[in-house]
Design a protein around this motif. Structure first.
Motif, PDB file in Angstrom:
ATOM      1  N   UNK A 111       0.839  -1.185   0.000  1.00 42.64           N
ATOM      2  CA  UNK A 111       0.000   0.000   0.000  1.00 42.64           C
ATOM      3  C   UNK A 111       0.869   1.228   0.000  1.00 42.64           C
ATOM      4  N   UNK A 112       0.318   2.369  -0.379  1.00 41.75           N
ATOM      5  CA  UNK A 112       1.103   3.609  -0.402  1.00 41.75           C
ATOM      6  C   UNK A 112       1.515   4.031   1.002  1.00 41.75           C
ATOM      7  N   UNK A 113       2.470   4.945   1.070  1.00 45.78           N
ATOM      8  CA  UNK A 113       2.876   5.487   2.363  1.00 45.78           C
ATOM      9  C   UNK A 113       1.666   6.067   3.090  1.00 45.78           C
ATOM     10  N   UNK A 153      -5.063   0.844   1.981  1.00 43.84           N
ATOM     11  CA  UNK A 153      -5.054   2.268   1.624  1.00 43.84           C
ATOM     12  C   UNK A 153      -5.952   2.986   2.622  1.00 43.84           C
ATOM     13  N   UNK A 154      -5.470   4.114   3.119  1.00 46.52           N
ATOM     14  CA  UNK A 154      -6.243   4.916   4.068  1.00 46.52           C
ATOM     15  C   UNK A 154      -6.736   4.102   5.259  1.00 46.52           C
ATOM     16  N   UNK A 155      -5.889   3.179   5.716  1.00 47.21           N
ATOM     17  CA  UNK A 155      -6.202   2.406   6.904  1.00 47.21           C
ATOM     18  C   UNK A 155      -7.098   1.209   6.688  1.00 47.21           C
ATOM     19  N   UNK A 156      -7.520   0.969   5.436  1.00 42.25           N
ATOM     20  CA  UNK A 156      -8.453  -0.118   5.157  1.00 42.25           C
ATOM     21  C   UNK A 156      -7.843  -1.131   4.206  1.00 42.25           C
ATOM     22  N   UNK A 157      -8.322  -2.359   4.288  1.00 40.23           N
ATOM     23  CA  UNK A 157      -7.963  -3.386   3.318  1.00 40.23           C
ATOM     24  C   UNK A 157      -8.868  -3.216   2.104  1.00 40.23           C
ATOM     25  N   UNK A 216      -2.267   3.706  -5.496  1.00 40.27           N
ATOM     26  CA  UNK A 216      -0.856   4.016  -5.695  1.00 40.27           C
ATOM     27  C   UNK A 216      -0.645   5.263  -6.548  1.00 40.27           C
ATOM     28  N   UNK A 217      -1.458   5.417  -7.592  1.00 38.20           N
ATOM     29  CA  UNK A 217      -1.184   6.454  -8.587  1.00 38.20           C
ATOM     30  C   UNK A 217      -2.039   7.691  -8.420  1.00 38.20           C
ATOM     31  N   UNK A 275       4.408   8.899  -4.740  1.00 38.67           N
ATOM     32  CA  UNK A 275       5.721   8.424  -4.329  1.00 38.67           C
ATOM     33  C   UNK A 275       5.919   6.961  -4.606  1.00 38.67           C
ATOM     34  N   UNK A 276       4.867   6.210  -4.876  1.00 36.85           N
ATOM     35  CA  UNK A 276       5.002   4.785  -5.120  1.00 36.85           C
ATOM     36  C   UNK A 276       4.781   4.419  -6.579  1.00 36.85           C
ATOM     37  N   UNK A 277       4.748   5.397  -7.501  1.00 40.67           N
ATOM     38  CA  UNK A 277       4.474   5.100  -8.883  1.00 40.67           C
ATOM     39  C   UNK A 277       5.441   4.087  -9.454  1.00 40.67           C
ATOM     40  N   UNK A 278       6.733   4.306  -9.209  1.00 37.75           N
ATOM     41  CA  UNK A 278       7.717   3.410  -9.787  1.00 37.75           C
ATOM     42  C   UNK A 278       7.562   2.000  -9.261  1.00 37.75           C
TER      43      UNK A 278
END
Length: 261
Positions: A34-36, A224-228, A247-248, A254-257
């Motif tokens: 998941x994203x940061x 994402x945002x604390x949820x599965x 992610x995008x 920041x996680x695109x790559x």
């Protein structure tokens, strides 16, 4: 092996983890991505006993371990590594492994006086096991090196070795690939696969390197945002619109790559 049931945790007005449920099956290598800011590390800290949940239940092999502190979970076979390794920098690599086993008789002054032959036998066995772990991880040439002198990747291998000294069967790996060069990353992945395949270790892995997740993990859980928000194999998740948006979309650049690599 590990059942996470409706776990939630808030910090003031921020809901870091919101009613997350999933199972880490025995013998699996389960990914958690998941994203940061998705809540992954907070969830890991709850599972590992470093943070209590506000609500929900965690079970290890059917036993309710919700809220148990880290040292009690250690004795139950659940251990965690960290994104930034926590080695004893002024001790050698071998010594870092030898201090791990709990309840060593040599740590007790009275035992050392009254049962010295037993202490010596135990120390020899711990030394033998440490050398076996170093050989397994292919870092036996570093046994007498100070741990503080190791590279980032070598420290990650040492962290993995310390879990092997506990005979743990459930290991939470927090970003094992962070700061590791590609050569050592391959060696680290090989070790994880062998521990899983040959010794029955169960892993749950947080990682931003999607190639590493694709190699090691099935299934993969997405937060994402604390949820599965999704789960499945990595090939399917790459095509999932909700995962791609996480992610995008806003806040995930920041996680695109990692997401598209």
């Amino acid at each position: 092996m590990i059942e996470i049931e409706r776990i939630s945790r808030a910090f003031g007005g921020l809901q870091a983890v919101r009613s997350v449920s999933f199972t880490v099956a025995e013998g699996s290598v389960t990914g958690l991505i998941g994203p940061n800011g998705a809540g992954k590390s907070t969830l890991f800290s709850i599972i590992a006993g470093a943070l209590p949940p506000d609500s929900g239940v965690i079970r290890l092999r059917g036993e309710d371990i919700t809220g148990l502190p880290t040292h009690q979970l250690f004795h139950k076979g659940l251990v965690r590594t960290f994104q930034i390794p926590h080695e004893f920098s002024r001790m050698t690599v071998r010594e870092n492994l030898m201090v791990v086993p709990a309840r060593q008789r040599g740590e007790n002054l009275l035992q050392s006086w009254l049962r010295w032959p037993t202490v010596v036998r135990e120390d020899r066995e711990i030394l033998r096991k440490a050398d076996e772990v170093l050989e397994f991880l292919e870092i036996d040439h570093l046994r007498d090196e100070l741990a503080g002198n190791l590279s980032g990747g070598q420290k990650k291998l040492l962290d993995l070795g310390r879990t092997m000294m506990t005979d743990a069967k459930a290991v939470l790996l927090d970003e094992p690939g962070a700061g590791v060069n590609r050569t050592l990353l391959g060696k680290l992945a090989d070790a994880i696969e062998r521990l899983n395949r040959e010794r029955g270790y169960t892993f749950c892995v947080i990682e931003h390197d999607m190639d590493l997740i694709a190699r090691l993990c099935d299934p993969v859980m997405v937060m994402a945002n604390g949820e599965l928000i999704a789960h499945g194999d990595m090939a399917t998740l790459r095509e999932n619109p909700q995962v791609r948006e996480a992610y995008l979309g806003t806040g995930g650049s920041g996680d695109q790559g990692a997401a598209t690599s």
